[in-house]
Design an enzyme around this catalytic site. Structure first.
Site, short mmCIF file in Angstrom:
data_model
loop_
_atom_site.label_atom_id
_atom_site.label_comp_id
_atom_site.label_asym_id
_atom_site.label_seq_id
_atom_site.Cartn_x
_atom_site.Cartn_y
_atom_site.Cartn_z
N GLU A 1 74.73 -3.20 6.36
CA GLU A 1 73.72 -2.97 7.24
C GLU A 1 73.79 -3.85 8.36
O GLU A 1 74.44 -5.17 8.34
CB GLU A 1 72.33 -3.05 6.65
CG GLU A 1 71.79 -1.78 6.17
CD GLU A 1 71.34 -1.06 7.45
OE1 GLU A 1 71.60 -1.08 8.70
OE2 GLU A 1 70.41 -0.18 7.27
N ASP A 2 73.41 -3.55 9.43
CA ASP A 2 73.25 -4.26 10.73
C ASP A 2 71.92 -5.03 10.66
O ASP A 2 72.06 -6.42 10.93
CB ASP A 2 73.09 -3.53 12.21
CG ASP A 2 72.05 -2.37 11.99
OD1 ASP A 2 71.43 -2.07 11.15
OD2 ASP A 2 71.86 -1.73 13.07
N LYS B 1 64.87 -9.73 8.74
CA LYS B 1 64.05 -10.18 9.27
C LYS B 1 62.72 -10.42 8.10
O LYS B 1 62.07 -9.61 7.64
CB LYS B 1 63.13 -9.27 10.40
CG LYS B 1 63.79 -9.20 11.65
CD LYS B 1 63.15 -8.08 12.37
CE LYS B 1 63.73 -8.21 13.80
NZ LYS B 1 63.28 -7.14 14.62
N ASP C 1 64.77 -4.98 8.27
CA ASP C 1 63.53 -5.15 8.82
C ASP C 1 62.43 -5.15 7.83
O ASP C 1 62.05 -6.16 6.86
CB ASP C 1 63.41 -4.24 10.00
CG ASP C 1 62.09 -4.57 10.80
OD1 ASP C 1 61.63 -5.75 10.82
OD2 ASP C 1 61.61 -3.74 11.49
N PHE D 1 62.59 -8.29 18.81
CA PHE D 1 63.53 -7.14 18.73
C PHE D 1 64.87 -7.59 19.31
O PHE D 1 64.77 -8.31 20.33
CB PHE D 1 62.96 -6.13 19.69
CG PHE D 1 63.67 -4.68 19.56
CD1 PHE D 1 63.62 -3.85 18.68
CD2 PHE D 1 64.56 -4.57 20.50
CE1 PHE D 1 64.23 -2.82 18.69
CE2 PHE D 1 65.46 -3.31 20.78
CZ PHE D 1 65.39 -2.50 19.64
N ARG E 1 74.91 -1.38 22.63
CA ARG E 1 75.45 -1.64 21.41
C ARG E 1 76.88 -2.46 21.62
O ARG E 1 77.48 -2.85 20.82
CB ARG E 1 76.08 -0.16 20.68
CG ARG E 1 74.66 0.50 20.18
CD ARG E 1 75.17 1.61 19.37
NE ARG E 1 73.98 2.70 19.08
CZ ARG E 1 73.29 2.52 18.21
NH1 ARG E 1 73.08 1.73 17.35
NH2 ARG E 1 72.41 3.62 17.88
P1 5GP Z 1 63.67 -0.88 7.79
O1 5GP Z 1 64.43 -2.35 7.15
O2 5GP Z 1 62.37 -1.46 8.52
O3 5GP Z 1 63.69 0.06 7.13
O4 5GP Z 1 64.76 -0.39 8.91
C1 5GP Z 1 65.78 -1.18 9.66
C2 5GP Z 1 66.24 -0.29 10.73
O5 5GP Z 1 65.23 -0.70 11.93
C3 5GP Z 1 67.60 -1.01 11.43
O6 5GP Z 1 68.59 -0.25 10.61
C4 5GP Z 1 67.60 -0.66 12.84
O7 5GP Z 1 67.87 0.51 13.11
C5 5GP Z 1 66.11 -0.77 13.05
N1 5GP Z 1 65.72 -2.09 13.58
C6 5GP Z 1 64.75 -3.04 13.17
N2 5GP Z 1 64.75 -4.13 13.80
C7 5GP Z 1 65.46 -3.74 14.77
C8 5GP Z 1 65.72 -4.46 16.11
O8 5GP Z 1 65.21 -5.83 16.34
N3 5GP Z 1 66.45 -4.27 16.86
C9 5GP Z 1 67.25 -2.93 16.70
N4 5GP Z 1 68.04 -2.41 17.77
N5 5GP Z 1 67.02 -2.01 15.68
C10 5GP Z 1 65.94 -2.57 14.70
MG MG Z 2 70.92 0.10 10.33
#
Ligand code: 5GP
Ligand code: MG
Length: 178
Positions: free
Chosen positions: A102-103, A134, A106, A155, A168
């Site tokens: 994963e990137d 995070k 959150d 963000f 990106r």
């Molecule tokens: P979660 O963990 O809340 O289910 O979702 C994670 C997703 O939220 C990530 O894969 C990404 O697409 C998006 N996301 C969360 N924080 C950020 C951020 O700071 N920047 C960007 N570009 N995407 C984020």
């Molecule tokens: Mg992602």
């Protein structure tokens, strides 16, 4: 590195190319060691993880495979809200050692759902690897054994992550200027 503009917002340097490269190399060395004698299947979650996955894979030296998946969410009919769907997985993961790439994690809700969907397919093991986490936003209990950076709730863009479709391509990581 200087302040940059992506779409309508300003972003300031947060993690340099060299810092990212160093942490990705350390992570790859750990995975190499943990999976010696195995052939892990990396599952890169599109789109954001494509840059991290490309760099991580090239730093891995043990035999391995990679496949690309997408996790889409849609509003459920009932009050349960968002339901996540797994798309693009053609590989049979039964008996495989899976590492989800994963990137950024959150709230953790996406990964929690994905873990459940993957577990039902009988893999030998599933571990999470995320470039960024995070911890301040985490809403579920999630084990993320492989992570490069724990970051504040700002963000972020760059190194695969977008703001409104752009950014990106940035080789480093930037955070929004509030
Ligand atoms: P979660 O963990 O809340 O289910 O979702 C994670 C997703 O939220 C990530 O894969 C990404 O697409 C998006 N996301 C969360 N924080 C950020 C951020 O700071 N920047 C960007 N570009 N995407 C984020
Ligand atoms: Mg992602």
């Amino acid at each position: 590195m200087e302040t940059i503009k992506v779409q309508d917002r300003l972003f300031t340097p947060f993690l340099s190319e060299a810092e990212i490269k160093g942490r990705v190399a350390e992570l790859a060395a750990r995975i190499d060691k943990d999976y010696v004698g195995k052939c892990p299947l990396f599952l890169a979650v599109l789109s954001g993880s494509f840059v991290f996955a490309a760099d991580l894979l090239r730093a891995i030296t043990i035999p391995c495979e990679i496949a690309f998946i997408r996790v889409s969410s849609y509003e459920g009919m009932g009050s349960t809200g968002q339901v996540k769907q797994l798309m693009g997985l053609k590989e049979d993961i039964a008996g495989r050692d899976v590492i989800v790439v994963e990137d950024i994690i959150d709230s953790g809700l996406t990964m929690k759902e994905l873990q459940g969907i993957l577990a039902a397919k009988q893999p030998a093991s599933v571990r999470l690897a995320s470039l960024l986490v995070k911890p301040g936003n985490m809403k579920v209990d999630l084990d993320i054994p492989y992570r490069c950076f724990d970051i504040p709730n700002d963000f972020i863009v760059g190194y695969g992550l977008d703001y409104d479709g752009q950014g990106r391509n940035l080789p480093a990581i930037y955070k929004v200027v509030e």
